[in-house]
Design a protein around this motif. Structure first.
Motif, PDB file in Angstrom:
ATOM      1  N   GLY A 173       3.921  13.767   0.842  1.00 54.75           N
ATOM      2  CA  GLY A 173       3.749  15.215   0.878  1.00 54.75           C
ATOM      3  C   GLY A 173       2.460  15.758   0.311  1.00 54.75           C
ATOM      4  N   ALA A 174       1.494  14.909  -0.019  1.00 58.16           N
ATOM      5  CA  ALA A 174       0.218  15.434  -0.512  1.00 58.16           C
ATOM      6  C   ALA A 174      -0.562  16.051   0.630  1.00 58.16           C
ATOM      7  CB  ALA A 174      -0.583  14.312  -1.170  1.00 58.16           C
ATOM      8  N   SER A 175      -1.611  16.797   0.322  1.00 55.75           N
ATOM      9  CA  SER A 175      -2.400  17.468   1.361  1.00 55.75           C
ATOM     10  C   SER A 175      -3.873  17.252   1.119  1.00 55.75           C
ATOM     11  CB  SER A 175      -2.110  18.971   1.372  1.00 55.75           C
ATOM     12  OG  SER A 175      -2.993  19.645   2.240  1.00 55.75           O
ATOM     13  N   THR A 176      -4.638  17.074   2.221  1.00 58.75           N
ATOM     14  CA  THR A 176      -6.080  16.922   2.108  1.00 58.75           C
ATOM     15  C   THR A 176      -6.783  18.267   2.080  1.00 58.75           C
ATOM     16  OG1 THR A 176      -6.345  16.883   4.494  1.00 58.75           O
ATOM     17  CG2 THR A 176      -6.030  14.768   3.412  1.00 58.75           C
ATOM     18  N   GLY A 177      -6.015  19.352   2.131  1.00 57.72           N
ATOM     19  CA  GLY A 177      -6.630  20.674   2.153  1.00 57.72           C
ATOM     20  C   GLY A 177      -6.614  21.284   3.531  1.00 57.72           C
ATOM     21  N   SER A 178      -6.242  20.518   4.553  1.00 58.43           N
ATOM     22  CA  SER A 178      -6.135  21.061   5.891  1.00 58.43           C
ATOM     23  C   SER A 178      -4.672  21.145   6.275  1.00 58.43           C
ATOM     24  CB  SER A 178      -6.889  20.188   6.898  1.00 58.43           C
ATOM     25  OG  SER A 178      -6.376  18.884   6.899  1.00 58.43           O
ATOM     26  N   PRO A 179      -4.284  22.171   7.026  1.00 58.81           N
ATOM     27  CA  PRO A 179      -2.881  22.337   7.379  1.00 58.81           C
ATOM     28  C   PRO A 179      -2.348  21.123   8.134  1.00 58.81           C
ATOM     29  CG  PRO A 179      -4.153  24.312   7.907  1.00 58.81           C
ATOM     30  CD  PRO A 179      -5.130  23.238   7.545  1.00 58.81           C
ATOM     31  N   GLY A 180      -1.246  20.574   7.663  1.00 59.48           N
ATOM     32  CA  GLY A 180      -0.610  19.477   8.375  1.00 59.48           C
ATOM     33  C   GLY A 180      -1.390  18.190   8.349  1.00 59.48           C
ATOM     34  N   ALA A 181      -2.298  18.012   7.378  1.00 58.72           N
ATOM     35  CA  ALA A 181      -3.124  16.812   7.387  1.00 58.72           C
ATOM     36  C   ALA A 181      -2.367  15.579   6.937  1.00 58.72           C
ATOM     37  CB  ALA A 181      -4.349  17.016   6.492  1.00 58.72           C
ATOM     38  N   ALA A 182      -1.349  15.789   6.095  1.00 57.95           N
ATOM     39  CA  ALA A 182      -0.631  14.642   5.569  1.00 57.95           C
ATOM     40  C   ALA A 182       0.160  13.946   6.657  1.00 57.95           C
ATOM     41  CB  ALA A 182       0.305  15.093   4.454  1.00 57.95           C
ATOM     42  N   GLY A 183       0.206  12.639   6.580  1.00 57.12           N
ATOM     43  CA  GLY A 183       1.037  11.877   7.499  1.00 57.12           C
ATOM     44  C   GLY A 183       2.349  11.529   6.833  1.00 57.12           C
ATOM     45  N   ALA A 184       3.258  10.991   7.610  1.00 54.49           N
ATOM     46  CA  ALA A 184       4.533  10.579   7.050  1.00 54.49           C
ATOM     47  C   ALA A 184       4.356   9.316   6.226  1.00 54.49           C
ATOM     48  CB  ALA A 184       5.529  10.334   8.182  1.00 54.49           C
ATOM     49  N   ALA A 185       5.077   9.230   5.119  1.00 52.15           N
ATOM     50  CA  ALA A 185       5.002   8.035   4.284  1.00 52.15           C
ATOM     51  C   ALA A 185       5.613   6.859   5.029  1.00 52.15           C
ATOM     52  CB  ALA A 185       5.742   8.271   2.979  1.00 52.15           C
ATOM     53  N   PRO A 186       5.004   5.666   4.929  1.00 50.98           N
ATOM     54  CA  PRO A 186       5.591   4.500   5.596  1.00 50.98           C
ATOM     55  C   PRO A 186       6.904   4.132   4.925  1.00 50.98           C
ATOM     56  CG  PRO A 186       3.790   3.832   4.170  1.00 50.98           C
ATOM     57  CD  PRO A 186       3.783   5.332   4.187  1.00 50.98           C
ATOM     58  N   PRO A 187       7.824   3.497   5.660  1.00 48.83           N
ATOM     59  CA  PRO A 187       9.078   3.066   5.047  1.00 48.83           C
ATOM     60  C   PRO A 187       8.816   2.175   3.837  1.00 48.83           C
ATOM     61  CG  PRO A 187       9.142   2.795   7.434  1.00 48.83           C
ATOM     62  CD  PRO A 187       7.725   3.133   7.069  1.00 48.83           C
ATOM     63  N   SER A 188       9.676   2.266   2.862  1.00 49.66           N
ATOM     64  CA  SER A 188       9.528   1.469   1.647  1.00 49.66           C
ATOM     65  C   SER A 188       9.455  -0.018   1.986  1.00 49.66           C
ATOM     66  CB  SER A 188      10.710   1.730   0.718  1.00 49.66           C
ATOM     67  OG  SER A 188      10.631   0.937  -0.439  1.00 49.66           O
ATOM     68  N   GLY A 189       8.439  -0.662   1.467  1.00 48.73           N
ATOM     69  CA  GLY A 189       8.285  -2.085   1.676  1.00 48.73           C
ATOM     70  C   GLY A 189       7.632  -2.479   2.993  1.00 48.73           C
ATOM     71  N   ALA A 190       7.238  -1.486   3.820  1.00 48.25           N
ATOM     72  CA  ALA A 190       6.684  -1.802   5.143  1.00 48.25           C
ATOM     73  C   ALA A 190       5.366  -2.560   5.043  1.00 48.25           C
ATOM     74  CB  ALA A 190       6.497  -0.523   5.951  1.00 48.25           C
ATOM     75  N   VAL A 191       4.507  -2.152   4.108  1.00 48.64           N
ATOM     76  CA  VAL A 191       3.211  -2.820   3.964  1.00 48.64           C
ATOM     77  C   VAL A 191       3.406  -4.231   3.425  1.00 48.64           C
ATOM     78  CG1 VAL A 191       0.967  -2.757   2.818  1.00 48.64           C
ATOM     79  CG2 VAL A 191       1.993  -0.638   3.660  1.00 48.64           C
ATOM     80  N   GLU A 192       4.313  -4.383   2.473  1.00 51.36           N
ATOM     81  CA  GLU A 192       4.597  -5.709   1.926  1.00 51.36           C
ATOM     82  C   GLU A 192       5.146  -6.643   2.998  1.00 51.36           C
ATOM     83  OE1 GLU A 192       5.478  -2.857   0.660  1.00 51.36           O
ATOM     84  OE2 GLU A 192       4.403  -2.755  -1.263  1.00 51.36           O
ATOM     85  N   LEU A 193       6.020  -6.117   3.861  1.00 53.23           N
ATOM     86  CA  LEU A 193       6.568  -6.929   4.953  1.00 53.23           C
ATOM     87  C   LEU A 193       5.470  -7.343   5.919  1.00 53.23           C
ATOM     88  CD1 LEU A 193       8.919  -8.160   6.522  1.00 53.23           C
ATOM     89  CD2 LEU A 193       9.282  -5.914   7.595  1.00 53.23           C
ATOM     90  N   TYR A 194       4.575  -6.409   6.231  1.00 54.29           N
ATOM     91  CA  TYR A 194       3.477  -6.737   7.141  1.00 54.29           C
ATOM     92  C   TYR A 194       2.584  -7.814   6.523  1.00 54.29           C
ATOM     93  CZ  TYR A 194      -0.036  -5.860  10.784  1.00 54.29           C
ATOM     94  OH  TYR A 194      -0.904  -5.992  11.854  1.00 54.29           O
ATOM     95  N   ALA A 195       2.344  -7.720   5.213  1.00 55.35           N
ATOM     96  CA  ALA A 195       1.556  -8.746   4.529  1.00 55.35           C
ATOM     97  C   ALA A 195       2.224 -10.109   4.661  1.00 55.35           C
ATOM     98  CB  ALA A 195       1.376  -8.382   3.061  1.00 55.35           C
ATOM     99  N   HIS A 196       3.522 -10.140   4.541  1.00 53.69           N
ATOM    100  CA  HIS A 196       4.263 -11.405   4.692  1.00 53.69           C
ATOM    101  C   HIS A 196       4.087 -11.954   6.111  1.00 53.69           C
ATOM    102  CE1 HIS A 196       7.414 -14.414   4.160  1.00 53.69           C
ATOM    103  NE2 HIS A 196       7.985 -13.962   5.267  1.00 53.69           N
ATOM    104  N   GLN A 197       4.133 -11.050   7.090  1.00 52.79           N
ATOM    105  CA  GLN A 197       3.990 -11.475   8.480  1.00 52.79           C
ATOM    106  C   GLN A 197       2.574 -11.946   8.802  1.00 52.79           C
ATOM    107  OE1 GLN A 197       5.480  -7.701   9.800  1.00 52.79           O
ATOM    108  NE2 GLN A 197       7.431  -8.568  10.519  1.00 52.79           N
ATOM    109  N   LEU A 198       1.593 -11.506   8.005  1.00 55.60           N
ATOM    110  CA  LEU A 198       0.201 -11.905   8.230  1.00 55.60           C
ATOM    111  C   LEU A 198      -0.198 -13.139   7.426  1.00 55.60           C
ATOM    112  CD1 LEU A 198      -1.611  -8.425   8.183  1.00 55.60           C
ATOM    113  CD2 LEU A 198      -1.096  -9.835  10.184  1.00 55.60           C
ATOM    114  N   ALA A 199       0.727 -13.693   6.681  1.00 52.64           N
ATOM    115  CA  ALA A 199       0.396 -14.851   5.835  1.00 52.64           C
ATOM    116  C   ALA A 199      -0.143 -16.007   6.661  1.00 52.64           C
ATOM    117  CB  ALA A 199       1.625 -15.283   5.041  1.00 52.64           C
ATOM    118  N   GLY A 200       0.391 -16.207   7.853  1.00 58.29           N
ATOM    119  CA  GLY A 200      -0.088 -17.281   8.714  1.00 58.29           C
ATOM    120  C   GLY A 200      -1.526 -17.074   9.151  1.00 58.29           C
ATOM    121  N   GLU A 201      -1.909 -15.809   9.380  1.00 57.48           N
ATOM    122  CA  GLU A 201      -3.301 -15.502   9.741  1.00 57.48           C
ATOM    123  C   GLU A 201      -4.236 -15.874   8.589  1.00 57.48           C
ATOM    124  OE1 GLU A 201      -4.531 -14.333  12.570  1.00 57.48           O
ATOM    125  OE2 GLU A 201      -2.715 -13.738  13.643  1.00 57.48           O
TER     126      GLU A 201
END
Length: 372
Positions: free
Chosen positions: A78-106
């Protein structure tokens, strides 16, 4: 476009700022010297690195040029960059960590480590703005949102023209309210990151085509419009000018030039039949960006989270390692939909060729004929 701005560059041709080392000073200088408007990309650079590039560019040309800046990304939630509607939706909890796990092979494949997703969200915005106020440049553009009115006013006081990217008529209205001098209408055909002000997963791939967008923005705001997205030929420039744009911004067309800082494999891939199409993907950065379809995009795009710049920081070492290994299948091959029309020309010659094609197209349209 206001006469004061068009007087800065004879041809209505703007070289898109391409971050990641593509829009280097020699490219911007060559475009500006040929009568277009060259651009540096401040994204992913330090403030000192930006200052040094501006200094280098000024040693190469005395003609006007621009600098593009990424707007800070809001802290979740819910933070704002100062422009109306600039904030995006927060990613689901743990989504970045899961993606990191999926990229371990790379990471194992390229013998490197994944990056730190928490490396920072503001891209040094305030420090870069200070550079641009202490050492004013003719034009500054903004991507990923709208700066505060105070920022725009400060740049105006420094004698700088301001442009802001918009992907909808609603975003263009926000640009106008901020007091910017012009709006960059970015169609969904454009290569690289979509400059949406609000990054929502449900909007993936739902962008407007350029001609429709130019028309809608032209009716929504009383601002000059710079059209961007898939433009590769002078006839296409004539088309967007006829649709109401004041100038055209080209990225992929200049990516292939000799002065571009893009990796040689990236340049070659634009016309390589192995990379026949593009897609919008979050695989490399967490934000929708158009790239040539390669192995990395196919394998990781379907489950990459909406998390920018966390995913950008996470995959940065992978992309660099792929480039060092000359492996185009692991690189972020940003490209617009017109990539197969890329021409291997010096940047200055490309500007002159485009200007010639534009003149021919205008003459043909005036005579009632077709345009190339």
């Amino acid at each position: 476009m206001s006469s004061a701005l068009t007087d800065l560059f004879p041809h209505p041709i703007v070289q898109a700022p391409m971050a990641g080392g593509v829009s280097v000073p020699r490219l911007a200088a060559a475009v500006s010297e040929a009568g277009g408007l060259g651009f540096l990309a401040a994204g992913y650079k330090t403030a000192d690195g930006l200052y040094q590039e501006i200094k280098q560019l000024r040693s190469l040309t005395g003609r006007p040029f621009g600098v593009n800046v990424f707007m800070p990304q809001p802290e979740y939630p819910g933070a704002s960059t100062g422009s109306p509607g600039a904030a995006g939706a927060a990613p689901p909890s743990g989504a970045v960590e899961l993606y990191a796990h999926q990229l371990a092979g790379e990471a194992a494949w390229y013998d490197t480590e994944l990056g730190d997703p928490d490396s920072g969200r503001d891209d040094g915005f305030e420090a870069k703005l200070a550079v641009l106020l202490d050492n004013p440049v003719p034009v500054v553009s903004f991507h990923f949102g709208v700066p505060d009115r105070e920022v725009v006013d400060s740049l105006h006081r420094a004698g700088t023209f301001t442009l802001v990217t918009a992907t909808t008529a609603e975003e263009a209205r926000a640009v106008e309210r901020a007091g910017a001098d012009a709006v960059i209408a970015q169609g969904v055909e454009a290569g690289g990151h979509q400059g949406t002000h609000r990054d929502l997963p449900e909007n993936d791939g739902a962008g407007l085509g350029l001609l429709s967008l130019v028309a809608q923005i032209g009716e929504a705001v009383d601002l000059p419009v710079v059209a961007a997205g898939g433009i590769m030929r002078g006839g296409q420039i004539a088309a967007v000018l006829a649709a109401g744009a004041a100038a055209a911004q080209l990225g992929t067309a200049f990516l292939a030039t000799a002065e571009s800082g893009a990796h040689a494999l990236h340049k070659q891939a634009l016309t390589n039949p192995l990379f026949a199409r593009t897609e919008l993907t979050r695989a490399f950065s967490g934000r929708p960006a158009r790239a040539l379809v390669n192995r990395f995009l196919r394998e990781h795009g379907p489950y990459a989270p909406a998390a920018y710049p966390e995913v950008h920081h996470l995959t940065s070492p992978l992309r660099k390692a792929a480039a060092r290994a000359d492996d185009a299948q692991g690189m972020a091959l940003w490209a617009g939909q017109g990539h197969r029309m890329a021409r291997d020309l010096p940047a200055g010659e490309l500007v002159r060729v485009l200007a010639g094609e534009l003149a021919e197209a205008r003459a043909a349209l005036s005579a009632g004929g077709g345009a190339r």
